[in-house]
Design a protein around this motif. Structure first.
Motif, mmCIF file in Angstrom:
data_model
loop_
_atom_site.group_PDB
_atom_site.id
_atom_site.type_symbol
_atom_site.label_atom_id
_atom_site.label_comp_id
_atom_site.label_asym_id
_atom_site.label_seq_id
_atom_site.Cartn_x
_atom_site.Cartn_y
_atom_site.Cartn_z
ATOM 1 N N THR A 281 0.785 -1.243 0.000
ATOM 2 C CA THR A 281 0.000 0.000 0.000
ATOM 3 C C THR A 281 0.812 1.285 0.000
ATOM 4 O O THR A 281 0.298 2.328 -0.430
ATOM 5 C CB THR A 281 -0.934 0.021 1.220
ATOM 6 O OG1 THR A 281 -0.149 -0.018 2.423
ATOM 7 C CG2 THR A 281 -1.900 -1.159 1.198
ATOM 8 N N ASP A 282 2.030 1.261 0.494
ATOM 9 C CA ASP A 282 2.762 2.514 0.711
ATOM 10 C C ASP A 282 3.133 3.174 -0.614
ATOM 11 O O ASP A 282 3.665 2.533 -1.522
ATOM 12 C CB ASP A 282 4.029 2.246 1.521
ATOM 13 C CG ASP A 282 4.552 3.524 2.169
ATOM 14 O OD1 ASP A 282 4.797 4.500 1.451
ATOM 15 O OD2 ASP A 282 4.721 3.532 3.400
ATOM 16 N N GLU A 283 2.872 4.484 -0.703
ATOM 17 C CA GLU A 283 3.136 5.227 -1.939
ATOM 18 C C GLU A 283 4.617 5.335 -2.258
ATOM 19 O O GLU A 283 4.983 5.594 -3.409
ATOM 20 C CB GLU A 283 2.527 6.635 -1.832
ATOM 21 C CG GLU A 283 1.016 6.657 -1.947
ATOM 22 C CD GLU A 283 0.536 6.064 -3.268
ATOM 23 O OE1 GLU A 283 1.099 6.439 -4.317
ATOM 24 O OE2 GLU A 283 -0.357 5.200 -3.240
ATOM 25 N N ARG A 284 5.476 5.141 -1.270
ATOM 26 C CA ARG A 284 6.902 5.283 -1.558
ATOM 27 C C ARG A 284 7.428 4.189 -2.477
ATOM 28 O O ARG A 284 8.536 4.307 -3.017
ATOM 29 C CB ARG A 284 7.716 5.319 -0.262
ATOM 30 C CG ARG A 284 7.907 4.018 0.475
ATOM 31 C CD ARG A 284 8.742 4.249 1.725
ATOM 32 N NE ARG A 284 9.167 3.054 2.419
ATOM 33 C CZ ARG A 284 8.459 2.419 3.333
ATOM 34 N NH1 ARG A 284 7.234 2.864 3.658
ATOM 35 N NH2 ARG A 284 8.949 1.337 3.937
ATOM 36 N N PHE A 285 6.642 3.141 -2.694
ATOM 37 C CA PHE A 285 7.049 2.077 -3.595
ATOM 38 C C PHE A 285 6.366 2.174 -4.965
ATOM 39 O O PHE A 285 6.535 1.291 -5.799
ATOM 40 C CB PHE A 285 6.738 0.708 -2.975
ATOM 41 C CG PHE A 285 7.430 0.468 -1.663
ATOM 42 C CD1 PHE A 285 8.817 0.565 -1.568
ATOM 43 C CD2 PHE A 285 6.706 0.160 -0.519
ATOM 44 C CE1 PHE A 285 9.458 0.354 -0.361
ATOM 45 C CE2 PHE A 285 7.342 -0.061 0.690
ATOM 46 C CZ PHE A 285 8.723 0.045 0.767
ATOM 47 N N SER A 286 5.632 3.257 -5.202
ATOM 48 C CA SER A 286 4.888 3.378 -6.461
ATOM 49 C C SER A 286 5.794 3.366 -7.679
ATOM 50 O O SER A 286 5.430 2.842 -8.743
ATOM 51 C CB SER A 286 4.051 4.664 -6.453
ATOM 52 O OG SER A 286 3.077 4.615 -5.447
ATOM 53 N N ASP A 287 6.999 3.938 -7.553
ATOM 54 C CA ASP A 287 7.887 4.017 -8.716
ATOM 55 C C ASP A 287 8.501 2.685 -9.084
ATOM 56 O O ASP A 287 9.196 2.573 -10.105
ATOM 57 C CB ASP A 287 8.990 5.053 -8.485
ATOM 58 C CG ASP A 287 9.877 4.696 -7.291
ATOM 59 O OD1 ASP A 287 9.480 3.806 -6.501
ATOM 60 O OD2 ASP A 287 10.945 5.313 -7.144
ATOM 61 N N GLU A 289 6.557 -0.077 -9.544
ATOM 62 C CA GLU A 289 5.478 -0.932 -10.028
ATOM 63 C C GLU A 289 5.730 -1.485 -11.430
ATOM 64 O O GLU A 289 5.128 -2.479 -11.813
ATOM 65 C CB GLU A 289 4.148 -0.173 -9.964
ATOM 66 C CG GLU A 289 3.700 0.061 -8.519
ATOM 67 C CD GLU A 289 2.445 0.913 -8.415
ATOM 68 O OE1 GLU A 289 1.933 1.357 -9.482
ATOM 69 O OE2 GLU A 289 1.971 1.150 -7.288
ATOM 70 N N ARG A 313 0.142 -5.674 -7.233
ATOM 71 C CA ARG A 313 0.688 -4.318 -7.296
ATOM 72 C C ARG A 313 1.926 -4.250 -8.183
ATOM 73 O O ARG A 313 2.105 -3.297 -8.927
ATOM 74 C CB ARG A 313 1.049 -3.821 -5.894
ATOM 75 C CG ARG A 313 1.578 -2.381 -5.946
ATOM 76 C CD ARG A 313 1.891 -1.797 -4.602
ATOM 77 N NE ARG A 313 2.159 -0.371 -4.733
ATOM 78 C CZ ARG A 313 2.576 0.415 -3.751
ATOM 79 N NH1 ARG A 313 2.766 -0.098 -2.543
ATOM 80 N NH2 ARG A 313 2.790 1.699 -3.968
ATOM 81 N N PHE A 314 2.793 -5.269 -8.074
ATOM 82 C CA PHE A 314 4.042 -5.298 -8.836
ATOM 83 C C PHE A 314 3.975 -6.486 -9.797
ATOM 84 O O PHE A 314 4.373 -7.599 -9.434
ATOM 85 C CB PHE A 314 5.247 -5.452 -7.901
ATOM 86 C CG PHE A 314 5.303 -4.437 -6.787
ATOM 87 C CD1 PHE A 314 5.668 -3.119 -7.038
ATOM 88 C CD2 PHE A 314 4.977 -4.803 -5.484
ATOM 89 C CE1 PHE A 314 5.727 -2.186 -6.015
ATOM 90 C CE2 PHE A 314 5.027 -3.876 -4.452
ATOM 91 C CZ PHE A 314 5.393 -2.564 -4.719
#
Length: 389
Positions: A281-287, A289, A313-314
């Motif tokens: 869920t954490d946005e810091r891992f969005s980059d 994906e 998510r990934f």
């Protein structure tokens, strides 16, 4: 003369079970354009063209397309076999290849160069296929060849002897594990005593440039002895390592310049470490994906269906491992010591939970359940069924 040094294409290798064939096709297409753009005179592929001794049909197609593309630029192409290649399969069609493409797999060709010319005269390219001591020692029975170091030293002696007669500039091509290199964990897994043991740097004395293969990251052992590495990442151990090739320039006196040409990375490698819920869920891992992901979740207890949840998510999550952060503090009792110290069944069960959970004992609800189990004389299955309800 301009020479492009590449190696370790490993056509057909997978990345944690995923095919890399199309990604490699795109990267090699860029390499062909670099050869054209920089007006390269010769391309050297220093072994491990294929990843397997029995490559699939589509692997041959990619190799043929790439060699054809390189030859169409006007460059000469020199390919040697590596320890992953089957020399027989790689070399079986050598006689049928178009002019300008040279595949060197025969041990007895060592010491006989392919001679190229430029405005300053000849450049002798000595290709050395991978030489496994046990398979080639009968060819040179007068020399002791028990190790890779002895075998490659003998091959280089043959190169130097021929070079002394011919004169001019020279380039050697070999596939080995040279002293002073930094291996990539989990990648060059076949390096071991008796197979690819260490070859001293002094073995390569003589030529103006030595193009080595086998190590997957670029390495500069000296100004004139280098590894180019693989054009793709094949392991998370290679994270952060550049992909590309060496552009080597020879002038009338010998080695004039060596520059690095980057190749694109089709998909970046990321190692993510956090509790599972944060990874999900954490946005810091969005980059991350769209990247290849190695996920390390740090929850105290193993979680269910982790790979499926992460891949929602990934999509390119390739590996998952459970690496709980909580570990026993210094001085913590061992499991055997906890068991011996237990004075009741409750303490014994708690000692077991602390052991398997790496420091985490029973929760409050679990302690109540344990107390019920110990106090109740009903079958344990019945007590557990009631607890779940």
């Amino acid at each position: 003369m301009r020479i492009l040094h590449t190696s370790d294409w490993h056509i057909g290798r997978t990345f944690h079970g995923y095919s890399t064939l199309e990604a490699l096709r795109g990267v090699l297409a860029v390499l062909v354009e670099q050869v054209r753009e920089h007006e390269v005179d010769a391309v050297i592929v220093a072994g491990d063209v294929f990843d397997s001794a029995t490559p699939a049909a589509e692997c041959y197609t990619l190799l043929s397309d790439t060699l054809r593309g390189l030859a169409d630029t006007g460059a000469r192409v020199v390919v040697t076999s590596g320890n992953h290649d089957s020399a027989a399969r790689l070399g079986f069609q050598a006689g049928l290849l178009r002019d300008g493409i040279h595949v060197i797999t025969d041990p007895l060709s060592v010491g006989t160069p392919l001679t190229l010319t430029d405005a300053h005269g000849p450049v002798h390219v000595y290709g050395i296929p991978y030489l496994e001591p046990a398979r080639v020692r009968h060819l040179w029975s007068e020399v002791e060849l028990r190790t890779q170091a002895q075998t490659l030293a003998h091959a280089m002696d043959l190169v130097r002897a021929d070079q002394a007669v011919r004169g001019g500039r020279s380039v050697a091509v070999a596939h080995c594990f040279a002293a002073g290199i930094e291996a990539t964990p989990g990648v060059e897994r076949e390096i071991r005593q008796g197979n690819l043991d260490v070859v001293p740097l002094s073995a390569f004395d003589g030529p103006d440039y030595v193009a080595l293969g086998h190590i997957h990251g670029r390495q500069r052992l000296s100004e004139r002895v280098r590894y180019a590495g693989a054009p793709l990442h094949y392991s998370f151990g290679e994270k952060g390592r550049l992909r590309g090739s060496w552009l080597v320039e020879l002038d009338a006196a010998g080695l004039a310049d060596v520059t690095w040409l980057d190749l694109p990375v089709p998909r970046a490698l990321r190692v993510l470490r956090a509790p599972l819920e944060e990874l999900l869920t954490d946005e810091r891992f969005s980059d991350a994906e769209a990247d290849w992901v190695c996920a390390e979740y740090t929850d105290t207890l193993p979680q269910r269906d982790v790979m499926r949840r992460l891949q929602e998510r990934f999509p390119h999550c390739a590996t998952v491992s459970h690496v709980p952060e909580r570990v026993g503090a210094p001085g913590t009792l061992s499991y055997v010591e906890r068991v011996r110290a237990a004075r009741s069944d409750r303490e014994l069960l708690d000692a077991f939970l602390v052991h398997v959970r790496e420091g985490e004992g029973a929760t409050e609800r679990e302690r109540d359940l344990i107390a019920d189990l110990i106090a109740d004389d009903r079958p344990i299955q019945k007590v557990l069924a009631e607890a779940r309800s």
